[in-house]
Design a protein around this motif. Structure first.
Motif, PDB file in Angstrom:
ATOM      1  N   PHE A   1       0.844  -1.189   0.000  1.00  0.00           N
ATOM      2  CA  PHE A   1       0.000   0.000   0.000  1.00  0.00           C
ATOM      3  C   PHE A   1       0.886   1.247   0.000  1.00  0.00           C
ATOM      4  O   PHE A   1       1.995   1.232   0.534  1.00  0.00           O
ATOM      5  N   GLY A   2       0.401   2.298  -0.605  1.00  0.00           N
ATOM      6  CA  GLY A   2       1.180   3.525  -0.764  1.00  0.00           C
ATOM      7  C   GLY A   2       1.772   3.645  -2.156  1.00  0.00           C
ATOM      8  O   GLY A   2       1.940   4.757  -2.663  1.00  0.00           O
ATOM      9  N   PHE A   3       2.060   2.508  -2.785  1.00  0.00           N
ATOM     10  CA  PHE A   3       2.644   2.531  -4.126  1.00  0.00           C
ATOM     11  C   PHE A   3       1.657   3.097  -5.142  1.00  0.00           C
ATOM     12  O   PHE A   3       2.009   3.960  -5.952  1.00  0.00           O
ATOM     13  N   ASP A   4       0.432   2.627  -5.108  1.00  0.00           N
ATOM     14  CA  ASP A   4      -0.553   3.099  -6.074  1.00  0.00           C
ATOM     15  C   ASP A   4      -0.773   4.602  -5.943  1.00  0.00           C
ATOM     16  O   ASP A   4      -0.891   5.316  -6.948  1.00  0.00           O
ATOM     17  N   THR A   5      -0.807   5.100  -4.715  1.00  0.00           N
ATOM     18  CA  THR A   5      -0.979   6.539  -4.498  1.00  0.00           C
ATOM     19  C   THR A   5       0.209   7.318  -5.044  1.00  0.00           C
ATOM     20  O   THR A   5       0.042   8.346  -5.710  1.00  0.00           O
ATOM     21  N   ALA A   6       1.420   6.840  -4.778  1.00  0.00           N
ATOM     22  CA  ALA A   6       2.620   7.520  -5.275  1.00  0.00           C
ATOM     23  C   ALA A   6       2.626   7.571  -6.795  1.00  0.00           C
ATOM     24  O   ALA A   6       2.977   8.599  -7.403  1.00  0.00           O
ATOM     25  N   VAL A   7       2.231   6.471  -7.431  1.00  0.00           N
ATOM     26  CA  VAL A   7       2.170   6.428  -8.890  1.00  0.00           C
ATOM     27  C   VAL A   7       1.130   7.412  -9.413  1.00  0.00           C
ATOM     28  O   VAL A   7       1.362   8.126 -10.403  1.00  0.00           O
TER      29      VAL A   7
ATOM     30  N   ALA B   1      10.749  14.728 -15.215  1.00  0.00           N
ATOM     31  CA  ALA B   1      10.135  14.532 -13.905  1.00  0.00           C
ATOM     32  C   ALA B   1      10.962  13.519 -13.115  1.00  0.00           C
ATOM     33  O   ALA B   1      11.089  12.368 -13.537  1.00  0.00           O
ATOM     34  N   GLU B   2      11.538  13.954 -12.003  1.00  0.00           N
ATOM     35  CA  GLU B   2      12.312  13.047 -11.154  1.00  0.00           C
ATOM     36  C   GLU B   2      11.421  12.520 -10.044  1.00  0.00           C
ATOM     37  O   GLU B   2      10.822  13.287  -9.298  1.00  0.00           O
ATOM     38  N   VAL B   3      11.333  11.196  -9.937  1.00  0.00           N
ATOM     39  CA  VAL B   3      10.467  10.563  -8.945  1.00  0.00           C
ATOM     40  C   VAL B   3      11.312   9.757  -7.962  1.00  0.00           C
ATOM     41  O   VAL B   3      12.502   9.537  -8.173  1.00  0.00           O
ATOM     42  N   MET B   4      10.682   9.288  -6.888  1.00  0.00           N
ATOM     43  CA  MET B   4      11.383   8.491  -5.898  1.00  0.00           C
ATOM     44  C   MET B   4      11.719   7.109  -6.465  1.00  0.00           C
ATOM     45  O   MET B   4      11.075   6.627  -7.382  1.00  0.00           O
ATOM     46  N   GLY B   5      12.716   6.498  -5.872  1.00  0.00           N
ATOM     47  CA  GLY B   5      13.185   5.188  -6.309  1.00  0.00           C
ATOM     48  C   GLY B   5      14.678   5.094  -6.131  1.00  0.00           C
ATOM     49  O   GLY B   5      15.431   5.326  -7.072  1.00  0.00           O
ATOM     50  N   ARG B   6      15.114   4.770  -4.925  1.00  0.00           N
ATOM     51  CA  ARG B   6      16.552   4.703  -4.618  1.00  0.00           C
ATOM     52  C   ARG B   6      17.210   3.531  -5.331  1.00  0.00           C
ATOM     53  O   ARG B   6      18.265   3.669  -5.944  1.00  0.00           O
ATOM     54  N   HIS B   7      16.596   2.347  -5.226  1.00  0.00           N
ATOM     55  CA  HIS B   7      17.193   1.136  -5.789  1.00  0.00           C
ATOM     56  C   HIS B   7      16.352   0.511  -6.896  1.00  0.00           C
ATOM     57  O   HIS B   7      16.868  -0.294  -7.669  1.00  0.00           O
ATOM     58  N   VAL B   8      15.075   0.831  -6.937  1.00  0.00           N
ATOM     59  CA  VAL B   8      14.184   0.207  -7.928  1.00  0.00           C
ATOM     60  C   VAL B   8      13.375   1.283  -8.639  1.00  0.00           C
ATOM     61  O   VAL B   8      13.161   2.376  -8.116  1.00  0.00           O
ATOM     62  N   GLY B   9      12.881   0.931  -9.825  1.00  0.00           N
ATOM     63  CA  GLY B   9      12.213   1.926 -10.653  1.00  0.00           C
ATOM     64  C   GLY B   9      10.728   1.698 -10.863  1.00  0.00           C
ATOM     65  O   GLY B   9      10.173   2.136 -11.875  1.00  0.00           O
TER      66      GLY B   9
ATOM     67  N   LEU C   1      19.766  10.917  -1.896  1.00  0.00           N
ATOM     68  CA  LEU C   1      19.697  10.994  -3.352  1.00  0.00           C
ATOM     69  C   LEU C   1      18.794  12.135  -3.799  1.00  0.00           C
ATOM     70  O   LEU C   1      17.965  12.626  -3.051  1.00  0.00           O
ATOM     71  N   GLY C   2      18.961  12.522  -5.047  1.00  0.00           N
ATOM     72  CA  GLY C   2      18.134  13.583  -5.622  1.00  0.00           C
ATOM     73  C   GLY C   2      18.982  14.526  -6.449  1.00  0.00           C
ATOM     74  O   GLY C   2      20.154  14.772  -6.148  1.00  0.00           O
ATOM     75  N   GLY C   3      18.391  15.015  -7.533  1.00  0.00           N
ATOM     76  CA  GLY C   3      19.078  15.983  -8.371  1.00  0.00           C
ATOM     77  C   GLY C   3      19.541  15.456  -9.705  1.00  0.00           C
ATOM     78  O   GLY C   3      20.120  16.206 -10.495  1.00  0.00           O
ATOM     79  N   ILE C   4      19.273  14.158  -9.990  1.00  0.00           N
ATOM     80  CA  ILE C   4      19.721  13.618 -11.270  1.00  0.00           C
ATOM     81  C   ILE C   4      19.007  14.308 -12.431  1.00  0.00           C
ATOM     82  O   ILE C   4      19.587  14.526 -13.503  1.00  0.00           O
ATOM     83  N   GLY C   5      17.756  14.710 -12.224  1.00  0.00           N
ATOM     84  CA  GLY C   5      17.033  15.423 -13.275  1.00  0.00           C
ATOM     85  C   GLY C   5      17.696  16.737 -13.630  1.00  0.00           C
ATOM     86  O   GLY C   5      17.840  17.096 -14.812  1.00  0.00           O
ATOM     87  N   GLU C   6      18.138  17.465 -12.600  1.00  0.00           N
ATOM     88  CA  GLU C   6      18.824  18.740 -12.824  1.00  0.00           C
ATOM     89  C   GLU C   6      20.188  18.531 -13.478  1.00  0.00           C
ATOM     90  O   GLU C   6      20.688  19.417 -14.175  1.00  0.00           O
TER      91      GLU C   6
ATOM     92  N   GLY D   1       9.793  14.639  -5.312  1.00  0.00           N
ATOM     93  CA  GLY D   1      10.161  14.476  -3.905  1.00  0.00           C
ATOM     94  C   GLY D   1       9.055  13.934  -3.026  1.00  0.00           C
ATOM     95  O   GLY D   1       8.282  13.055  -3.417  1.00  0.00           O
ATOM     96  N   HIS D   2       8.954  14.495  -1.811  1.00  0.00           N
ATOM     97  CA  HIS D   2       8.079  13.924  -0.800  1.00  0.00           C
ATOM     98  C   HIS D   2       6.596  14.157  -1.058  1.00  0.00           C
ATOM     99  O   HIS D   2       5.752  13.612  -0.337  1.00  0.00           O
TER     100      HIS D   2
END
Length: 341
Positions: free
Chosen positions: A137-143, A166-174, A245-250, A270-271
């Protein structure tokens, strides 16, 4: 039986629905008492708890976040440990604890369960990277939040003829990038599982632009170009010593603009992906998990947690959730890649 509930680690839409379901089922069918530990394991160690009854959980399934608060406290550090937790449970006549959290939380719960503590669990992560369950749970909302945001980026991108990232969350998985990118019709999806060259990205952007489209790229925060050894980070370390992590889009935007001549803008979601009202799917899934985990506590199936397999709620051991991230399979990425450019 008096049962404790805690939420630990990062928050996720649906946490409150789990709490509500367990409390309502327990009180309605068996007259159980419930208490909530505030701020995760920190509340257990500091003996900071509140009563949880029908009044406290009324109407909370539609609320994001967690009414109990959360933290990334390690229950073995400081004044913690199994003996301290036993002491707190005994003093408050708590016979078991329902632990709701991600891999780190469940790893701590397994270690404590191995020490003989009566714990059961519910998996939680917006990244959908726990291998023991098909969805969290939470994944569908984030998507959905990411998709809505990209729909908005497309309108301004189309108006100006820009390339939008658009940079989204996902440290190890996409998973978030894959699902939201497919839903939004992105022209490229960049995820941690797939190192990609800048030349390939430029090819996708140029192809879309040449067809009269304003290119849209979605990128996971943990994505690496094929020339990089580590994910991009410029924000120091978190409490566990991991890079923020963060900033790869920039980082990608100015290179794309320079090489293509297309004005390019990057937005980091982000959050915002964690916040707000859970989707109906997440509310239902969280409610089913909350009711099912109560049965584990009543049956004294310590060291076990609930999970989703297909459409069924099943029981698995804590160990099945640990040490093996559920990554995006090559076939799923290849399927999406047909639509790039």
């Amino acid at each position: 039986m008096r049962i404790g509930i805690l939420t630990s680690g990062g928050d996720a839409p649906g946490l409150n629905a789990v709490i509500r379901a367990a409390v309502l089922k327990g009180q309605t069918l068996n007259g159980q008492e419930f208490v909530g530990f505030k701020n995760g394991w920190k509340g257990v160690i500091e003996e900071d708890l509140i009563p949880l009854g029908r009044h406290e959980v009324r109407g909370i399934s539609k609320q994001g976040g967690t009414i109990l608060g959360t933290s990334r406290t390690n229950p073995f550090e400081g004044n913690g440990g199994p003996d301290r937790i036993r002491e707190v449970m005994a003093r408050n006549e708590i016979e078991s604890i329902i632990v709701i959290g991600g891999e780190g939380t469940l790893a701590a719960a397994k270690r404590l369960s191995d020490e003989g503590l009566p714990l059961v669990g519910v998996p939680k992560t917006i990244d959908n990277d726990i291998s023991a369950t098909d969805y969290t749970f939470g994944f569908d909302t984030a998507v959905q939040i990411a998709t809505d945001s990209m729909d908005r980026l497309r309108t301004t991108g189309d108006s100006h003829g820009r390339c939008m990232i658009a940079e989204v969350m996902g440290r190890h998985v996409g998973w978030i990038a894959l699902h939201s990118g497919m839903a939004a019709g992105a022209h490229a999806i960049l995820i941690p599982e797939q190192k990609t060259s800048m030349d390939q990205i430029i090819e996708w952007v140029t192809s879309a632009h040449d067809r009269g489209r304003a290119p849209l790229i979605v990128v996971s925060e943990g994505f690496e170009l094929d020339t990089m050894d580590d994910p991009h980070h410029e924000r120091g370390l978190d409490a566990f010593g991991r890079p923020r992590l963060g900033g790869i889009g920039e980082k990608l935007a100015p290179v794309i603009e320079e090489r293509t001549g297309i004005e390019t803008r990057a937005t980091t979601l982000g959050h915002i992906q964690r916040g707000g009202t859970p989707t109906s799917y997440d509310r239902v899934l969280a409610t089913r998990l909350g009711m099912a985990v109560l049965d584990l506590a009543l049956d004294k199936q310590w060291g076990q947690m609930v999970a989703l397999h297909g459409t069924d709620i099943v029981t698995v051991g804590f160990e099945e959730a640990l040490g093996n991230l559920k990554t995006v399979p090559q076939a799923r990425y290849d399927e999406a890649r047909i639509l790039f450019g």
